[in-house]
Design a protein around this motif. Structure first.
Motif, PDB file in Angstrom:
ATOM      1  N   ALA A   1      -7.148  -5.225   4.435  1.00 22.82           N
ATOM      2  CA  ALA A   1      -6.234  -5.798   3.099  1.00 22.82           C
ATOM      3  C   ALA A   1      -6.064  -7.286   3.212  1.00 22.82           C
ATOM      4  CB  ALA A   1      -4.924  -5.293   3.489  1.00 22.82           C
ATOM      5  N   ASP A   2      -6.601  -8.137   2.311  1.00 22.22           N
ATOM      6  CA  ASP A   2      -6.539  -9.413   2.219  1.00 22.22           C
ATOM      7  C   ASP A   2      -6.795 -10.240   3.443  1.00 22.22           C
ATOM      8  OD1 ASP A   2      -6.371 -12.171   1.009  1.00 22.22           O
ATOM      9  OD2 ASP A   2      -4.179 -11.895   1.053  1.00 22.22           O
TER      10      ASP A   2
ATOM     11  N   ALA B   1      -7.478  -1.657  -4.714  1.00 23.62           N
ATOM     12  CA  ALA B   1      -8.473  -1.533  -3.508  1.00 23.62           C
ATOM     13  C   ALA B   1      -8.344  -0.156  -3.066  1.00 23.62           C
ATOM     14  CB  ALA B   1      -7.858  -2.618  -2.592  1.00 23.62           C
TER      15      ALA B   1
ATOM     16  N   TYR C   1       0.715  -1.214  -0.165  1.00 22.87           N
ATOM     17  CA  TYR C   1       0.125  -0.035  -0.181  1.00 22.87           C
ATOM     18  C   TYR C   1       0.803   1.273  -0.033  1.00 22.87           C
ATOM     19  CZ  TYR C   1      -4.258  -2.330   0.282  1.00 22.87           C
ATOM     20  OH  TYR C   1      -5.249  -3.295  -0.327  1.00 22.87           O
TER      21      TYR C   1
ATOM     22  N   ASP D   1     -18.697  -4.115   0.228  1.00 23.52           N
ATOM     23  CA  ASP D   1     -17.803  -5.103   0.236  1.00 23.52           C
ATOM     24  C   ASP D   1     -17.708  -5.478   1.719  1.00 23.52           C
ATOM     25  OD1 ASP D   1     -16.857  -3.494  -2.051  1.00 23.52           O
ATOM     26  OD2 ASP D   1     -14.777  -3.887  -1.257  1.00 23.52           O
TER      27      ASP D   1
ATOM     28  N   SER E   1      -3.474  -5.789  -6.761  1.00 31.53           N
ATOM     29  CA  SER E   1      -4.748  -5.764  -6.166  1.00 31.53           C
ATOM     30  C   SER E   1      -4.775  -4.650  -5.005  1.00 31.53           C
ATOM     31  CB  SER E   1      -4.946  -7.318  -5.264  1.00 31.53           C
ATOM     32  OG  SER E   1      -6.093  -7.355  -4.571  1.00 31.53           O
ATOM     33  N   ALA E   2      -3.555  -4.330  -4.433  1.00 28.88           N
ATOM     34  CA  ALA E   2      -3.646  -3.355  -3.268  1.00 28.88           C
ATOM     35  C   ALA E   2      -3.998  -1.917  -3.883  1.00 28.88           C
ATOM     36  CB  ALA E   2      -2.233  -3.144  -2.728  1.00 28.88           C
TER      37      ALA E   2
ATOM     38  N   GLU F   1     -10.146  -5.697   0.199  1.00 31.21           N
ATOM     39  CA  GLU F   1      -9.253  -6.257  -0.866  1.00 31.21           C
ATOM     40  C   GLU F   1      -9.488  -7.886  -0.806  1.00 31.21           C
ATOM     41  OE1 GLU F   1      -4.669  -7.028  -2.291  1.00 31.21           O
ATOM     42  OE2 GLU F   1      -4.993  -6.179  -0.357  1.00 31.21           O
TER      43      GLU F   1
ATOM     44  N   PRO G   1      -7.778 -10.436  -3.311  1.00 37.61           N
ATOM     45  CA  PRO G   1      -7.211 -10.865  -4.217  1.00 37.61           C
ATOM     46  C   PRO G   1      -7.781 -11.918  -4.985  1.00 37.61           C
ATOM     47  CG  PRO G   1      -5.677 -10.394  -2.526  1.00 37.61           C
ATOM     48  CD  PRO G   1      -7.223 -10.452  -1.833  1.00 37.61           C
TER      49      PRO G   1
ATOM     50  N   ARG H   1     -11.203 -10.267  -7.214  1.00 39.84           N
ATOM     51  CA  ARG H   1     -10.986  -8.804  -7.604  1.00 39.84           C
ATOM     52  C   ARG H   1     -12.335  -8.395  -8.415  1.00 39.84           C
ATOM     53  NH1 ARG H   1      -5.140  -7.182  -9.400  1.00 39.84           N
ATOM     54  NH2 ARG H   1      -6.407  -5.772 -10.701  1.00 39.84           N
TER      55      ARG H   1
ATOM     56  N   LEU I   1      -9.850   0.302   4.975  1.00 35.46           N
ATOM     57  CA  LEU I   1      -9.562  -0.571   3.869  1.00 35.46           C
ATOM     58  C   LEU I   1      -9.166  -2.005   4.666  1.00 35.46           C
ATOM     59  CD1 LEU I   1      -7.695   0.019   0.373  1.00 35.46           C
ATOM     60  CD2 LEU I   1      -7.519  -2.126   1.631  1.00 35.46           C
TER      61      LEU I   1
END
Length: 265
Positions: free
Chosen positions: A65-66, A232, A17, A248, A228-229, A89, A91, A94, A63
């Motif tokens: 992250a994964d 997002a 990020y 989301d 992907s980051a 996010e 991945p 997507r 956000l």
């Protein structure tokens, strides 16, 4: 000019990020605190606590992250925020790739969907969760678990959805434990009908492929080179500036609840 004045504040220490902020330097700038910023929360460990802490710290958006699989007790006990955008996010799921798959079908409904997942034991439920998310998009409706079983080394299930045109769209799922330590796993989906969609997501090989077969021939979706980051983060910045709601978190919780339901059957 203060660098923070050049774009929307983003509070993160995650390398992917930090790199995304650098690439989006006209619209984003690193910040050291949550207040008024996009707070990037690592998806490992108790990430939901990090999300709630960012909200309490005045973040404009969060956000995640994964995210790893949310424990069942956390799913059931938390009051999930509805007063700020939460971008997730995923991945393996997507939104740009999903959009490619759905658009290529040109409104043609799926008649049956099959989902196959494989991953090391600790990451298998998260891969199943994202496989169910893919199926939800392909049938264009929520899934209902009809029967299934979860064993020590995998899960099988039969689900269905009413779909956009009514009638039942069956979805079968098979998840198997694979060797190795990599948590990314493998997803393969097949949506059959007048149009055939085949999706392969292999994180270990760095492969995401969407192929659509129609009477006119085979169409392969273009490869996505954006990380992907970065994708997002762009979506988070749009959510902050536009004020449009994002689903989301609701989608993640729905897919998580369905995955945990497999363990209760």
């Amino acid at each position: 000019m203060n660098p923070a004045d050049r774009g929307f504040g983003v509070c993160t220490a995650l390398p992917a990020y930090v790199a995304a902020v650098a690439e989006l330097r006209l619209s984003a700038a690193l910040r050291n605190d949550f207040s008024g910023a996009v707070a990037v929360v690592p998806g490992s460990g108790d990430w939901w606590q990090g999300m709630l802490a960012a909200r309490a710290g005045g973040a404009a958006a969060v956000l995640i992250a994964d995210p790893e699989m949310l424990p069942q007790e956390a799913l059931e006990s938390n009051a999930w925020p509805t007063d700020l955008p939460v971008i997730v996010e995923r991945p393996r799921l997507r939104p740009d790739v999903v959009a490619d798959a759905v658009r290529a079908r040109r409104g043609s409904p799926a008649r049956i969907v099959t989902v196959e997942c494989a991953a090391p034991a600790l990451g298998l439920d998260a891969v199943i969760r994202d496989g169910l998310g893919w199926a939800r998009f392909l049938v264009q409706g929520s899934l209902t678990l009809r029967s299934g079983t979860a064993a020590a080394h995998g899960s099988i299930a039969l689900l269905d959805s009413a779909g956009p045109a009514g009638g039942s769209i069956p979805t079968t799922l098979a998840g198997a434990e694979a060797g190795g330590l990599h948590s990314g796993g493998l997803l393969q989906l097949l949506a059959l009908g007048e149009v055939r969609t085949e999706v392969t997501v292999d994180q270990l090989a760095g492969l995401t492929r969407v192929e659509t077969s129609t009477e006119g021939g085979l169409l392969r979706a273009p490869e996505r080179f954006e990380s992907s980051a970065r994708l997002a983060l762009r979506r988070a910045l749009v959510a902050c500036s536009s004020g449009r709601p994002v689903t989301d978190l609701d989608d993640l919780l729905e897919d998580t609840a369905l995955t945990w339901a497999l363990h209760g059957t």
